[in-house]
Write a protein that holds these residues in place. Structure first.
Motif, mmCIF file in Angstrom:
data_model
loop_
_atom_site.group_PDB
_atom_site.id
_atom_site.type_symbol
_atom_site.label_atom_id
_atom_site.label_comp_id
_atom_site.label_asym_id
_atom_site.label_seq_id
_atom_site.Cartn_x
_atom_site.Cartn_y
_atom_site.Cartn_z
ATOM 1 N N CYS A 180 2.648 7.131 -3.819
ATOM 2 C CA CYS A 180 2.244 6.128 -4.816
ATOM 3 C C CYS A 180 2.905 6.397 -6.153
ATOM 4 C CB CYS A 180 0.718 6.144 -4.978
ATOM 5 S SG CYS A 180 -0.157 5.421 -3.579
ATOM 6 N N GLN A 181 3.211 7.656 -6.446
ATOM 7 C CA GLN A 181 3.866 7.967 -7.711
ATOM 8 C C GLN A 181 5.389 7.758 -7.634
ATOM 9 O OE1 GLN A 181 2.522 12.002 -8.732
ATOM 10 N NE2 GLN A 181 1.089 11.101 -10.196
ATOM 11 N N SER A 225 0.866 -1.195 0.000
ATOM 12 C CA SER A 225 0.000 0.000 0.000
ATOM 13 C C SER A 225 0.887 1.224 0.000
ATOM 14 C CB SER A 225 -0.928 -0.007 1.218
ATOM 15 O OG SER A 225 -0.164 0.038 2.419
ATOM 16 N N CYS A 226 0.269 2.384 -0.182
ATOM 17 C CA CYS A 226 1.019 3.627 -0.102
ATOM 18 C C CYS A 226 0.181 4.632 0.684
ATOM 19 C CB CYS A 226 1.371 4.173 -1.477
ATOM 20 S SG CYS A 226 -0.035 4.306 -2.615
ATOM 21 N N ASN A 283 -0.091 7.936 0.651
ATOM 22 C CA ASN A 283 -0.708 9.064 -0.032
ATOM 23 C C ASN A 283 -0.405 8.993 -1.509
ATOM 24 O OD1 ASN A 283 1.994 10.304 -0.354
ATOM 25 N ND2 ASN A 283 1.827 10.675 1.873
ATOM 26 N N PHE A 284 -0.966 9.910 -2.222
ATOM 27 C CA PHE A 284 -0.849 9.930 -3.673
ATOM 28 C C PHE A 284 0.589 10.217 -4.095
ATOM 29 C CE2 PHE A 284 -0.863 12.367 -7.659
ATOM 30 C CZ PHE A 284 -1.436 11.418 -8.504
ATOM 31 N N GLN A 285 1.256 11.087 -3.357
ATOM 32 C CA GLN A 285 2.623 11.447 -3.736
ATOM 33 C C GLN A 285 3.543 10.243 -3.651
ATOM 34 O OE1 GLN A 285 3.604 14.361 -4.923
ATOM 35 N NE2 GLN A 285 5.764 13.734 -5.122
ATOM 36 N N THR A 301 3.437 5.814 -12.962
ATOM 37 C CA THR A 301 3.625 4.584 -12.167
ATOM 38 C C THR A 301 5.092 4.174 -12.300
ATOM 39 O OG1 THR A 301 1.362 3.907 -12.624
ATOM 40 C CG2 THR A 301 2.868 2.226 -11.755
ATOM 41 N N THR A 354 -1.167 9.727 -15.355
ATOM 42 C CA THR A 354 -0.696 9.223 -14.053
ATOM 43 C C THR A 354 0.654 8.527 -14.238
ATOM 44 O OG1 THR A 354 -2.976 8.916 -13.335
ATOM 45 C CG2 THR A 354 -1.256 7.770 -12.077
#
Length: 624
Positions: free
Chosen positions: A519-520, A512-513, A515-517, A609, A607
């Motif tokens: 995750c990128q 999991s991550c 937050n969004f930052q 990845t 997005t």
């Protein structure tokens, strides 16, 4: 995002002391016989110092002289008639002093009287100067000896008496006197020696000559002959007149040879059996002489040495004369009147010897050239097989009159024509005989592989890698993964970082991550790869490709190496919008291991990845 990465990797595989006494009695005096009576030198006096040798000779002082010694007294004393003892000059005063010394008022120190001094002095103390017995007579030491001994001239030393030679023994006629130390012993003759032998002075049994001692039993007409331990009687042989006994046989006496005849002048003595006759001499011709019987016989001038043959000539006797001939191989030269050598090699050319004829005095000798030997007949020549004497270091071939040396495969013949030298194929080969290492051996060569990680191929020249991971000869633990490389192996451990889970042996996925930052920026997936190349790889070389799978229209990627490329051996290149590649663009000269991280960022539908490929790059040595 469920897309997978399209990844393609490229690899090239062609590419160690007591005191020693001379006498039985160590205190004995020097024998009179050991001193020269005529000696008159100071050296002899010092050498025979009786005062030093016998400390008890004098009461006070001993003075050594050339032949003896003198005794002297201290001041206030006089020497008695024994020439040894000293007494005070005033004996009454001495006795008075002694009495005063006994008073209790006088200090303890006192003087001894003359009588007390004489009583204290014992000349036989320690046996005195005597070798056996010592007795005190009138204050002096007198020496004596035990029975069987006599006192020597020095008056101190005793010596053994030989009763057997001095006539003091009482042995009977059938006994022998044997001297002992201090005594003697009578030994019966029949107890000492066998019959026919007698004991001598050295106590050895020797033969009795009965013929000399006249103890034989031979008759008047017999002759006694002594034997060992006995005797023989031989009957005497009497010869008639004109004969003499020789070796037990009566032989004729030649009166003519012994000149015991009585023949007058003009007569010739002729011996007869037991006598002789006188015959009148007759005249003989030249070359003849008259014998003992009056007959004329030929004179052998050759044997008598009265011939006149020259040097090198042979004398042949003839009746009344002689003839001179030349030796074999010589001929007579009438001009010089001597025998000269005949050169047979010149007289009979090519007929005497098969090869070479050498003239010698009176004869000739055949010889052969090199490679041949003279036959048994001394004329012909036979080929010599030189190979029998091993002149070559390896192979020998005999040829007529000579030989030839040869070498085995892997050797060459040196300039001396006999010795074979090994060919070093490893240093002389134009091409590469072996893939890794060439080892020269006598007559050939062998190929060798590195001591670890390789085995020899069936062709015997190249080396093939041993897959330790497949054969199980590695030492990796159960938690490690074995990866085979050229000439060895590596034990690798794959661990997933925090917030990642292991989905296969080589892949970790993010759980999991927050937050969004993150995750990128955090990789969605981490995948491990192993690549193996050799140091001779052609540069630049594409070693790895990466991209999404499947790819869609509008995808765009960014490739980078965030870790492991600090020395700049590797680089990346974007091949198209969805494919990237990793290159090795610097030559690696020595075997080396690298661990690099290749990061790919995928932009899809606005997005980003991130994907991470963690690559082990092993650079090994060239293939064998």
């Amino acid at each position: 995002m469920s897309e997978s990465l399209f990844i393609n990797s490229v690899s090239c595989c062609d590419c160690g002391f007591g005191i020693v006494s001379d006498s039985q009695f160590p205190k004995q005096a020097l024998s009179v016989g050991d001193v020269d009576p005529a000696a008159n030198s100071l050296e002899d006096l010092e050498r025979d110092d009786r005062c030093q040798r016998f400390a008890a000779l004098c009461h006070h002082t001993c003075i050594n002289t050339r032949d003896s010694y003198l005794c002297a007294c201290h001041p206030g004393y006089t020497l008695l008639q024994d020439a040894r003892t000293c007494v005070p000059e005033n004996q009454e005063e001495d006795n008075r002093v002694s009495e005063e010394d006994m008073l209790p008022t006088v200090p303890p120190a006192r003087q001894e009287t003359t009588t007390q001094k004489l009583a204290l002095y014992n000349p036989c103390a320690g046996n005195g100067p005597c070798s056996q017995h010592c007795s005190v007579v009138r204050g002096l030491a007198q020496c004596s000896c035990s029975p069987g001994f006599s006192l020597k001239a020095d008056g101190h030393t005793c010596e053994d008496v030989n009763e057997c030679t001095s006539g003091r023994q009482n042995c009977s006629r059938d006994e022998v006197c044997v001297n002992r130390e201090g005594s003697y012993q009578c030994v019966r003759l029949n107890e000492m020696c066998d019959e026919g032998f007698i004991l001598n002075q050295n106590r050895d049994c020797v033969d009795v000559n009965e013929c000399v001692t006249n103890t034989h039993t031979c008759q008047a007409d017999e002759r006694c002959v002594n034997t060992v331990g006995g005797f023989d009687c031989e009957r005497q042989i009497l010869c008639s007149s004109g004969y003499q006994l020789r070796n037990g046989v009566c032989e004729d006496i030649d009166e003519c040879v012994l000149r015991t005849h009585n023949c007058g002048t003009g007569f010739q003595c002729q011996n007869t059996d037991g006598s002789f006759t006188c015959n009148q001499k007759q005249r003989c011709l030249t070359g003849f002489t008259q014998d003992s019987h009056g007959n004329c016989i030929d004179v052998d001038e050759c044997q008598a040495g009265t011939h006149r043959c020259g040097e090198g000539q042979i004398c042949h006797n003839l009746p009344g004369s002689y003839r001179c001939d030349c030796q074999t191989g010589y001929q007579y030269d009438a001009i010089r009147q001597l025998c000269v050598d005949v050169n047979e090699c010149w007289r009979y050319p090519g007929r005497l010897c098969a090869q070479t004829c050498d003239n010698t005095p009176g004869s000739y000798q055949c010889s052969c050239t090199a490679g041949f030997s003279l036959a048994f007949d001394g004329k012909n020549c036979e080929d010599v097989n030189e190979c029998d004497n091993n002149p070559c270091s390896q192979e020998c071939a005999n040829i007529y009159g000579s030989y030839q040396c040869y070498c085995r495969i892997g050797y060459y013949l040196k300039e001396d024509g006999h010795t074979c030298e090994d060919i070093d194929e490893c240093s002389q080969s134009i091409g590469n005989l072996c893939a890794f290492q060439c080892v020269n051996v006598p007559g050939s060569y062998n190929c060798a592989c590195p001591p670890h990680g390789y085995s020899m191929s069936p062709n015997g020249r190249t080396c093939q890698d041993i897959d330790e991971c497949a054969t199980g000869s590695h030492n990796c633990s159960a938690s490690q993964t074995c990866f085979n490389i050229q000439g060895g192996f590596r034990c690798l451990s794959f661990a997933c970082p925090d917030n990642y889970r292991r989905v296969s042996d080589t892949r970790c996925e993010r759980v999991s991550c927050p937050n969004f930052q993150q995750c990128q920026t955090m990789p969605l997936r981490i995948t491990y790869y192993q690549l193996s190349f050799q140091t001779n790889i052609v540069i630049p070389a594409q070693i790895f490709r990466i991209g999404p799978s499947p790819a869609y229209s509008g995808d765009n990627i960014i490739i980078s190496i965030p870790r492991g490329n600090e020395e700049g051996y590797f680089s990346t290149r974007k091949l198209n919008s969805f494919t990237g590649a990793v290159y090795l663009h610097r030559q690696v000269r020595e075997p080396r291991d690298f661990l690099i991280d290749v990061e790919m960022k995928l932009l899809r539908q606005g997005t980003f990845t991130t994907f991470l490929a963690r690559i082990y790059v092993f650079i090994t040595a060239n293939s064998m």
